[in-house]
Scaffold this active site. Structure first.
Site, PDB file in Angstrom:
ATOM      1  N   HIS A 190       0.894  -1.327   0.036  1.00 33.27           N
ATOM      2  CA  HIS A 190      -0.090  -0.103   0.004  1.00 33.27           C
ATOM      3  C   HIS A 190       0.666   1.417   0.028  1.00 33.27           C
ATOM      4  O   HIS A 190       0.257   2.411   0.153  1.00 33.27           O
ATOM      5  CB  HIS A 190      -1.075  -0.050   1.277  1.00 33.27           C
ATOM      6  N   LYS A 238      -8.501  14.092   5.190  1.00 35.21           N
ATOM      7  CA  LYS A 238      -7.831  12.578   5.033  1.00 35.21           C
ATOM      8  C   LYS A 238      -6.707  12.959   6.118  1.00 35.21           C
ATOM      9  O   LYS A 238      -6.701  13.998   6.844  1.00 35.21           O
ATOM     10  CB  LYS A 238      -7.161  12.431   3.709  1.00 35.21           C
ATOM     11  N   ARG A 239      -6.074  12.008   6.425  1.00 32.88           N
ATOM     12  CA  ARG A 239      -4.804  11.851   7.503  1.00 32.88           C
ATOM     13  C   ARG A 239      -4.012  13.280   7.177  1.00 32.88           C
ATOM     14  O   ARG A 239      -3.780  13.470   6.103  1.00 32.88           O
ATOM     15  CB  ARG A 239      -3.956  10.702   7.476  1.00 32.88           C
ATOM     16  N   LYS A 287       0.705  14.213   1.510  1.00 39.10           N
ATOM     17  CA  LYS A 287      -0.708  14.490   1.253  1.00 39.10           C
ATOM     18  C   LYS A 287      -0.722  15.990   0.964  1.00 39.10           C
ATOM     19  O   LYS A 287      -1.855  16.418   0.342  1.00 39.10           O
ATOM     20  CB  LYS A 287      -1.831  14.080   2.000  1.00 39.10           C
ATOM     21  N   THR A 335      -8.634   6.336  -1.925  1.00 36.99           N
ATOM     22  CA  THR A 335     -10.100   5.908  -2.008  1.00 36.99           C
ATOM     23  C   THR A 335     -11.101   7.064  -1.786  1.00 36.99           C
ATOM     24  O   THR A 335     -12.293   6.580  -2.360  1.00 36.99           O
ATOM     25  CB  THR A 335     -10.332   4.715  -1.068  1.00 36.99           C
ATOM     26  N   LYS A 353     -15.022   8.360  -3.562  1.00 36.72           N
ATOM     27  CA  LYS A 353     -16.178   8.574  -2.998  1.00 36.72           C
ATOM     28  C   LYS A 353     -16.833   9.883  -3.162  1.00 36.72           C
ATOM     29  O   LYS A 353     -18.026  10.045  -3.406  1.00 36.72           O
ATOM     30  CB  LYS A 353     -16.048   8.535  -1.163  1.00 36.72           C
TER      31      LYS A 353
HETATM   32  N1  GPQ Z   1      -2.370   3.371   3.428  1.00 33.00           N
HETATM   33 CL1  GPQ Z   1       1.108   1.884   3.995  1.00 33.00          CL
HETATM   34  C1  GPQ Z   1      -2.811   3.820   4.770  1.00 33.00           C
HETATM   35  O1  GPQ Z   1      -4.089   4.361   4.914  1.00 33.00           O
HETATM   36  N2  GPQ Z   1      -1.870   3.416   5.872  1.00 33.00           N
HETATM   37  C2  GPQ Z   1      -0.641   2.928   5.411  1.00 33.00           C
HETATM   38  O2  GPQ Z   1       0.105   2.680   6.677  1.00 33.00           O
HETATM   39  C3  GPQ Z   1      -0.263   2.455   4.268  1.00 33.00           C
HETATM   40  C4  GPQ Z   1      -1.213   2.866   3.210  1.00 33.00           C
HETATM   41  C5  GPQ Z   1      -3.309   3.896   2.466  1.00 33.00           C
HETATM   42  C6  GPQ Z   1      -2.719   4.607   1.054  1.00 33.00           C
HETATM   43  O3  GPQ Z   1      -1.932   5.748   1.836  1.00 33.00           O
HETATM   44  C7  GPQ Z   1      -3.585   4.954   0.210  1.00 33.00           C
HETATM   45  O4  GPQ Z   1      -3.068   5.726  -0.922  1.00 33.00           O
HETATM   46  C8  GPQ Z   1      -4.296   3.736  -0.380  1.00 33.00           C
HETATM   47  O5  GPQ Z   1      -5.367   4.191  -0.952  1.00 33.00           O
HETATM   48  C9  GPQ Z   1      -4.840   2.834   0.907  1.00 33.00           C
HETATM   49  O6  GPQ Z   1      -3.899   2.769   1.689  1.00 33.00           O
HETATM   50  C10 GPQ Z   1      -5.694   1.687   0.427  1.00 33.00           C
HETATM   51  O7  GPQ Z   1      -4.776   0.910  -0.293  1.00 33.00           O
END
Ligand code: GPQ
Length: 837
Positions: free
Chosen positions: A374, A567-568, A573, A678, A682
């Site tokens: 991810h 988002k976080r 980001k 994601t 949405k």
């Molecule tokens: N993602 Cl490695 C997280 O939310 N937390 C994590 O620790 C890691 C990945 C996310 C990623 O940043 C997004 O771009 C993806 O859409 C999401 O995972 C699901 O795949």
């Protein structure tokens, strides 16, 4: 088997086995019974929380009836199951989802009215199940919804944290973290005190030859911690399938709790042992895209992997099959590297307990596992120090070394004398201390590795896992672009839009086959339809404006353009790019006459998201957003032209209010850093437009909805490396408009300028790693284009509808079917009595 009732005595069971409510009257009966008996309350003492509890228990009963049938059906069918191992499941609220998925929300609404309540008020009593950080955890939750909706035999396995992600409060512009104790009353879980596993830690490895001359390896002593299963039902939409999410809770093993200590007056130390065991499942680590190598985190990982593997193997053994059939019965998907120890644990079970030979065991293991990556961010790639694993899991460390040896010998045979390659792909990094590279272990132990969007899947093949493409060839690596469940993210979050779409498409089939949305295209010029479409967006904005007023005290104009980034909080980001853009807009507005200002498209910039408690730079960004908001929102010259809002405690249930209310949302990561994203999906599915970089799934969204329907800006991923290099070695100058923003911050306009020094220095002095300055100009110009476009509402709504019509690809149903076909090799289980949704 020995606990089942003999065939000739089953009649009474069949006669009395509950069927679950179907009508409004039956529903009311169940609710009242639960409130009066299960909860010991009465009609003289029933607040909304009690009504929520009674309603949830009534629905839980219904779900568990279908859950039981599903489990029986799956056991008898004897088909391959998929086990999704994830340290995070960001489920949000369950009641609304349960009502909609079993198709009884209407019944519940009327029933609750009879009992004196409004269904919306009851739904909003529920505490979010927030066992995740962000995208990764929410993806797992969307996957569970799709797996059940598509009738796949599937289990989720995770940890039952006592504390989920912290609650965020903003005090004086700073983030404050409040513990999220969420288990006070959770009607959705079933404790299974009879389903336990003892998990071992520490100790030592004894290798010896037994009386028959056989080599025996045994992991001895150490301490035992008991895992107890807690099950939560996962209902599919419009189907009787109810799958299981099994979460493990830790406590001191009864064998371990030292009663002699207890009796000899060492009460405190006995209790301390107990507490140490319970600590394992106590709290979710609040880091997103970051791994910090803490021992307790490793304990969590092993505890959960060992318990889950034990459970899976136990279930397999009941079938009486031979071990080589294991991969035909079991697929295990690793959600990131967090569950990688499951690979080692299965190898340990097969070798040490079941007595299989190495190659045979390893063949079974690799056929069983799949690994999803991810992120490519280096700080998020897990590495565990060898001494740490040695101490906590001595046998596993030996096996990791053997796996590595076995793998490197294979590589050596295919690429003789390439010592560099060997050291590059080694699972063990030869640093001090030595480190185990978990992603490499996950690749070596799986038959498929996938990224989560096309660009990301290409990037892992050309950067972090390049050498493994050389070793294994390209086919081991694949892409499965992420998706979202349209049930929660359209039907539940935006019921009016869902209803409008259904009215044009002649029903709700699109919720099960999202590609049917393309049947909306013929209505794009339908005046009445467009009007209704716009009205729904407006109503959603009014609702969000009310939420903003209630939670922040700021009144915003729902006619303004709502610009959302939730988002976080993370430097990659780039919320800092957004807030710098807002400050620049403020400077521009201040330079206009009152007359000119009236002509500007009014805007509300809405931010939300949590910073990891130890991520100082992210906290600084939150602080700046809040301080900028204080100044702008109270500047009488500005009025409605610009408002800046930071929404506290962004979570799944708040997303359900925010997402349907956006005109524009921001997905503006430095190209090549956001694996997929994601929330972008949405927002578009709810008729919002996007400003974004060519990153993650933005690229595929553009391909699907058309370039004219999205606002793209910024540098491309292939140019990022050169730009970074240039920051250090070229004659690098910060964008002059961005410099104006920095000057205003430095003037103290937003309070003590020193608080924001590091944020500016990261760009002006420390190489601007995330390319904020490089992208600032095109970001601003794209925002100006958005202002212009928004003035033409006709055109805007056309873009909105066209986009929604073309979003079919991004359902998590498509995504799960791809995993099922290309990675898991599993089939849905036929269900006889499909219910009408
Ligand atoms: N993602 Cl490695 C997280 O939310 N937390 C994590 O620790 C890691 C990945 C996310 C990623 O940043 C997004 O771009 C993806 O859409 C999401 O995972 C699901 O795949």
């Amino acid at each position: 088997v020995e606990s089942s009732i003999p065939e000739h005595m089953r009649e009474a069971w069949r006669k009395y086995s509950p069927q679950g409510f179907k009508t409004k009257d039956e529903f009311e009966g169940e609710v009242v019974r639960h409130i009066e008996t299960t909860l010991a309350r009465s009609l003289f003492n029933c607040d909304e929380l009690a009504a929520y509890s009674g309603t949830s228990l009534a629905f839980r009963d219904r779900l568990i009836i279908d859950w039981n049938k599903t489990q029986q059906r799956q056991t008898f069918a004897d088909q391959k199951r998929i086990y999704y191992l994830s340290l995070e499941f960001l489920m949000g609220r369950a009641l609304d989802n349960a009502m909609l998925n079993v198709g009884l929300k209407g019944v519940a609404k009327e029933g609750l009215e009879d009992l004196g309540f409004r269904v919306e008020d009851i739904i909003s009593q529920e505490h979010d199940a927030a066992l995740g950080n962000g995208g990764l955890g929410r993806l797992a939750a969307c996957f569970l919804d799709s797996l059940a909706s598509l009738n796949y035999p599937a289990w989720g396995y995770g940890l039952r944290y006592r504390y989920g992600i912290f609650k965020q409060e903003i005090e004086n512009g700073y983030q404050v973290e409040i513990p999220d104790y969420w288990l006070d009353f959770n009607p959705w879980e079933f404790p299974r005190h009879d389903v336990t596993v003892d998990v071992q830690f520490y100790g030592w490895v004894n290798k010896y030859t037994d009386d028959e001359g056989k080599q025996v390896v045994s992991w001895q002593d150490g301490e035992l911690v008991t895992a107890t299963a807690y099950d939560a039902p996962v209902p599919g939409y419009g189907t009787p399938t109810v799958n299981n999410l099994r979460l493990w809770s830790s406590k001191a093993s009864s064998g371990e709790f030292d009663f002699s200590k207890f009796n000899s007056g060492e009460y405190e130390s006995a209790v301390a042992d107990q507490q140490r065991a319970e600590t394992i499942s106590a709290v979710l680590y609040p880091n997103d895209n970051l791994e910090r190598g803490k021992e307790l985190r490793l304990k969590q990982q092993y505890f959960w992997c060992a318990a889950s593997l034990h459970d899976i193997v136990r279930r397999f053994k009941k079938t009486g099959r031979t071990w080589d059939e294991f991969p035909d019965q079991v697929a295990i998907q690793l959600n990131d590297t967090h569950p990688t120890l499951a690979i080692v644990e299965l190898q340990r079970i097969l070798i040490d307990k079941e007595g299989l030979e190495w190659p045979k065991a390893w063949d079974i293991v690799t056929k069983t596992f799949g690994y999803t990556n991810h992120t490519v961010l280096p700080e998020a790639l897990e590495k565990w120090s060898v001494p740490l694993i040695q101490n906590l899991l001595p046998r596993h460390l030996q096996l990791i070394y053997e796996i590595n040896l076995y793998f490197l010998q294979q590589v050596e045979r295919r690429f003789p004398k390439d010592r560099d390659l060997l050291s590059r792909v080694s699972i063990i990094e030869e640093s001090t201390p030595k480190m185990v590279r978990m992603a490499y272990l996950a690749i070596v132990g799986s038959h498929k590795v996938n990224g989560v969007a096309e660009l990301h899947s290409d990037l892992i093949k050309t950067t972090i896992f390049k050498d493994f493409v050389t070793v294994y060839g390209p086919d081991k690596f694949t892409n499965v672009t992420n998706g979202i469940t349209p049930r929660r993210w359209l039907h539940q979050a935006n019921p009016r839009l869902s209803e409008l779409i259904a009215s044009k498409l002649g029903g709700y089939d699109f919720l099960k086959d999202l590609t049917l949305l393309n049947k909306l295209e013929p209505f794009i010029d339908d005046k009445d339809f467009k009007k209704e479409w716009a009205e729904i967006k407006y109503a959603n904005k009014v609702r969000l404006a009310q939420h903003i007023l209630k939670t922040t005290g700021v009144s915003v104009n729902p006619k303004a353009l709502f610009d959302v980034q939730v988002k976080r909080i993370h430097e990659y980001k780039r919320q800092q790019l957004n807030i710098f853009g807002v400050i620049h807009r403020y400077i521009t507005l201040k330079g206009l006459s009152a007359e000119e200002r009236k002509k500007v498209a009014p805007r509300v910039s809405i931010f939300g998201g949590k910073a990891a408690p130890g991520y100082w730079m992210a906290k600084t960004i939150i602080h700046l957003i809040n301080k900028v908001g204080e100044v702008i929102n109270n500047d009488p010259e500005i009025g409605d032209a610009l408002k800046v809002i930071f929404l506290e405690d962004y979570n799944v249930s708040k997303a359900e209010i925010i997402v349907p209310a956006s005109d524009i949302s921001e997905h503006i990561s430095t190209a090549g850093t956001e694996a997929s994203g994601t929330s972008n999906m949405k927002f578009v599915l709810n008729g919002g437009l996007v400003i974004g970089t060519l990153d993650g799934a933005n690229i595929e969204i553009t391909r699907e909805i058309g370039e004219q329907n999205i606002f793209l800006f910024g540098n491309l991923s292939e140019d990022v490396e050169d730009l970074r290099h240039h920051h250090f070695y070229g004659n690098y100058q910060v964008d002059s408009e961005l410099q104006k923003v920095f000057d205003l911050i430095k003037s103290g306009k937003f309070g003590d300028e020193s608080a924001f020094g590091a944020l500016i220095a990261a760009i002006t002095e420390h190489g601007d790693y995330y390319l904020v300055s490089d992208d600032f100009d095109s970001y601003r110009k794209t925002q100006d284009l958005i202002d212009e476009t928004f003035k033409n509402q006709e055109e805007w709504v056309t873009k909105s509808i066209t986009s929604v019509a073309r979003m079919g690809f991004f359902t998590s149903d498509r995504c799960i079917n791809e995993y099922a076909d290309t990675i898991w090799n599993i089939e849905p289980l036929a269900v006889a009595d499909e219910k009408e949704a």
